[in-house]
Structure formats: structure tokens, C-alpha cells
Design a protein around this motif. Structure first.
Motif, short mmCIF file in Angstrom:
data_model
loop_
_atom_site.label_atom_id
_atom_site.label_comp_id
_atom_site.label_asym_id
_atom_site.label_seq_id
_atom_site.Cartn_x
_atom_site.Cartn_y
_atom_site.Cartn_z
N ASP A 174 32.41 51.18 35.93
CA ASP A 174 32.25 51.13 34.48
C ASP A 174 30.93 50.44 34.15
N THR A 175 30.44 50.65 32.93
CA THR A 175 29.28 49.89 32.46
C THR A 175 29.69 48.44 32.18
N LYS A 176 30.99 48.20 32.04
CA LYS A 176 31.50 46.85 31.82
C LYS A 176 31.82 46.23 33.18
N THR A 177 31.32 45.04 33.44
CA THR A 177 31.54 44.38 34.72
C THR A 177 32.99 43.94 34.86
N THR A 178 33.55 44.18 36.06
CA THR A 178 34.95 43.82 36.30
C THR A 178 35.04 42.88 37.50
N ILE A 179 36.09 42.06 37.49
CA ILE A 179 36.31 41.14 38.61
C ILE A 179 37.76 41.25 39.07
N THR A 180 37.95 41.21 40.38
CA THR A 180 39.32 41.29 40.90
C THR A 180 39.46 40.42 42.14
N HIS A 181 40.68 39.93 42.36
CA HIS A 181 41.03 39.12 43.53
C HIS A 181 41.83 40.04 44.45
N PRO A 182 41.17 40.68 45.43
CA PRO A 182 41.84 41.71 46.23
C PRO A 182 43.14 41.25 46.90
N ALA A 183 43.17 40.03 47.43
CA ALA A 183 44.35 39.59 48.19
C ALA A 183 45.63 39.60 47.35
N SER A 184 45.51 39.41 46.02
CA SER A 184 46.72 39.39 45.20
C SER A 184 46.85 40.63 44.31
#
Ligand SMILES: *Cc1c(COP(=O)(O)O)cnc(C)c1O
Length: 393
Positions: A341-351
């Protein structure tokens, strides 16, 4: 106006122009044909269209002019002879397997592929007699060792998610071909703007158009690109089974392709700036980004990709607690697992994306509790850094 008449056009021109065919109204923007069926002049023409004797649109499960335009444009960008669009990225992968494989045949896939692809190969296909060997190491030798006489497909994603491991497309194409198998590359992370697997020897390219091809998080879509004989098989499956892309989604993706090149350049530049900044933060133990000289496969990445791409992963010191602190302090970055996306995303893969696999399997894949993945968008890098800095304490 379609590509074959203009073989000399560059990538950026093809992205804006390829595949367009104007209607009698001479519209400038590509028309959106929201119709499920098409009308014939007479009974003879209906018969000729159905039999395939006369080319033309019949029924939108397998022919629609807006979808055709999108297919032609993406094929041009991948340097492919042809492209078949599908409802989602997963539909593209399933259609490829269903079209090209039969019971008793075998897949060699890298372990670090998209979670749903792992599930499809590991839990659904075995019910139909198709087994998959998952390769844990990225080395060419590990792939060669996993081949069987029945291996039909070698399937990779490069760079991988979330650790941005890079696979050598040219070397793996040779390994696959020596064994009489096809190399399939899921090119979702790089897109043809940064990496063209067919030129490196791959046989098929898979896309989740949901990601960078649309580029603005609006619609789902997928595609399979490659030679005419191979994509014809995929088309025959799609025509009968129906995992078809809607014309509306095709139109949105088509317009997304027009800005693909500039988006990928800008998002890669933002990602590199963010990766360099993260590397300098004392709370960060490690940054995974192919564009950094510290990436173990930086040289290979720079050989087969035009840039490091827009996905950056990093490990914070202090495990899950420290990682969640970064996520929870974000006011700008969106907490979501989607990317492209043009919007930045953040994720915590382990959970999240890797939460369903066991802790041991996660550890084996190198996905620790301190790992965070960022899909960098088009916001100002300064604002992104300020947002992350709040939680890096
Ligand atoms: C999202 C994704 C897919 C699946 O695509 P959908 O459009 O969600 O079905 C496949 N491969 C990769 C690398 C992806 O990121």
C-alpha cells in the motif's frame, strides 16, 4: 493501440499504454466493461465464438475486455508472452497447480513462502496426491537435493517474507530445468518494476495483484504470467473452474499499473532510508533489508533486483514486549499485516502472520519474538522515523 504494434516501448511507457483498445467513443482512460456476457450478430457467430474458431468475448468467466487489457499490460511489464488474471493471488497459485499438475507429482518449495501458499501446498494438495518438499535453506544445493523424478514445479518467493531472504532465480531455473521441472516465482514483493524473473530463466511468474500492482489497498486480484503454452493451460482451468478476476478489480489494478514504476522507486528509496536509520538505533539488534550492504545476499539482490524493495524487517532488543511497544506507539504506521500500500504498515509476525505455527517452527525460520516487519509506503521518511522512535526506548 496494443503492445505488439509497439515492441520498442520502454517499461514506463508500457505501464501507461500497453493493452489499451479504445471503443467507438474514443475514451482516453481505459473503459470499464461491467458486463457478464456479450451479444453475437447471429447463430453462426455464437457458434464460432464458443468453439474458439472466431476470437472474441463470450462470457466474463473467461473473457472481458477490461480484464484483457490488464492482462496484456501486465504481460508486457513482465516481458511475458501472455498473462491470465485471477480473483486473488491464491487463486493464481491454485490455478497454476491445477492446470499443470496431476496426482503423483511433486512440488519443491522454499519454506519461506506466503503462509496461505504453505497451507495450500502442505495441507490441501496432499489430499489430491500432490506432495510438497519444503526447503529450509535458501541454497541452490538444498533445492537440488529435494528434487524427485516426479517434481513438476519448483516454487519460490524472492525476497522472502518477512526476513527478505533472496533466492538466486537464474541458478534455481537451471536446477529446475535439469530435472525437467518448471520454476515458478511469486514476484509479489518486487513486481516487474524491480525484478523480471522470466528474463532470468523462470517459467512462470505469479502475482498477488492485491499488493503493489493495485498499490493502494483497494481490491483483490492475482495473475499468472509466462509462455503462451503454459498460460493457455491455466486459462483452460480458469475458463472451466471460474477463479476469475472481476472487471472492476481489473480496471482498478490496470490504473494502479500506470504508477507502479514511480511508486516502487519512491517506496524503495523510503525503505532504504528507514533501514539505514534503523540500523543506527541502539535498541535495534538487526535489520533485514536487501538494499543494505549488511544483508548477507546484498550482492545477489543487487544483481537480480533494481533496488532493495519496500519491505524492511528488524529485530528489537527485548523480545515481544519491546516489539509490541514499538507497534503500540505508532500513530502513523497502520497496524495491519497487509502490504503493498502507499500507506506504511507494521506487523509483529510471531503473533500474527506466523502465529499459527509452533514456536519451534518459528525459531527454525528465524522469526523471533523481537521481529517487526514494515511495508514502507509513500509518507515522508522523517515522519515514519519519528513514529517509530516513540516506541524505540
Ligand atoms: C498476499 C500474498 C499472496 C496471496 O495473495 P491474495 O491476493 O491475498 O490471495 C501470495 N503471495 C504473496 C507473496 C503475498 O504477499
Amino acid at each position: 493501440m496494443s503492445v505488439p504494434d509497439n515492441p520498442g516501448w520502454s517499461f514506463d511507457t508500457l505501464a501507461v499504454r500497453a493493452g489499451q483498445e479504445r471503443s467507438q467513443f474514443n475514451e482516453h482512460s481505459e473503459a470499464l466493461y461491467l458486463t457478464s456476457s456479450f451479444v453475437f450478430e447471429n447463430a453462426a457467430q455464437a457458434a464460432a465464438r464458443f468453439s474458439g474458431e472466431e476470437p472474441g468475448n463470450v462470457y466474463a468467466r473467461f473473457t472481458n475486455p477490461t480484464v484483457t487489457t490488464m492482462q496484456e499490460r501486465l504481460a508486457a511489464l513482465e516481458g511475458a508472452e501472455a498473462c491470465v488474471a485471477t480473483a486473488t493471488g491464491m487463486a493464481a497459485i491454485l490455478s497454476t497447480v491445477m492446470a499443470l499438475m496431476k496426482s503423483g507429482e511433486h512440488i519443491v518449495a522454499s519454506r519461506s513462502i506466503f503462509g496461505a501458499t504453505q497451507q495450500l501446498f502442505g495441507t490441501i494438495l496432499p489430499r489430491f496426491g500432490v506432495e510438497t518438499a519444503f526447503v529450509d535453506q535458501g541454497s541452490v544445493e538444498a533445492f537440488r537435493a529435494a528434487l524427485r523424478p516426479t517434481t513438476k514445479l519448483v516454487f519460490i518467493e524472492t525476497p522472502s517474507n518477512p526476513l527478505t531472504e533472496v533466492f538466486d532465480i537464474a541458478a534455481l531455473a537451471e536446477v529446475a530445468h535439469t530435472a525437467g521441472a518448471l520454476l515458478v516465482v511469486d514476484n509479489c514483493f518486487c513486481t516487474p518494476a524491480l525484478q523480471r524473473p522470466l528474463e532470468l530463466g523462470a517459467d512462470l511468474v505469479i502475482h498477488s495483484a492485491t499488493k503493489y500492482l493495485d498499490g493502494q489497498g483497494r481490491v483483490l486480484g492475482g495473475a499468472v504470467c509466462g509462455s503462451k503454452p503454459l498460460t493457455d493451460e491455466v486459462f483452460k482451468f480458469l475458463r472451466t473452474a471460474g477463479p476469475t478476476l472481476s472487471p472492476f478489480n481489473a480496471w482498478v489494478i490496470l490504473k494502479g499499473l500506470e504508477t507502479l514504476s514511480v511508486r516502487m522507486k519512491a517506496q524503495s528509496a523510503n525503505a532504504l532510508e528507514l533501514a539505514q536509520w534503523l540500523e543506527a538505533q541502539p535498541q535495534v539488534a538487526r535489520v533485514h533489508y536487501p538494499g543494505l550492504a549488511s544483508h548477507p545476499q546484498h550482492v545477489l539482490a543487487m544483481r537480480q533486483q533494481a533496488s532493495g524493495g519496500a519491505i524492511v524487517s528488524f529485530e528489537v532488543k527485548g523480545g515481544r514486549e519491546a516489539a509490541w511497544r514499538v507497534v503500540d506507539n505508532c500513530r502513523l504506521l497502520s497496524i495491519t499485516a497487509n502490504l503493498g500500500d502507499t500507506k506504511t504498515t507494521i506487523t509483529h509476525p510471531a503473533s500474527t502472520t506466523h502465529g499459527r505455527i509452533t514456536a519451534e517452527a518459528r525459531a527454525a525460520s528465524g522469526i523471533g519474538e523481537g521481529l517487526l516487519r514494515i511495508a514502507v509506503g509513500l509518507e515522508s521518511p522523517a515522519d515514519l522515523k519519528a513514529d517509530l522512535a516513540r516506541g524505540l526506548v
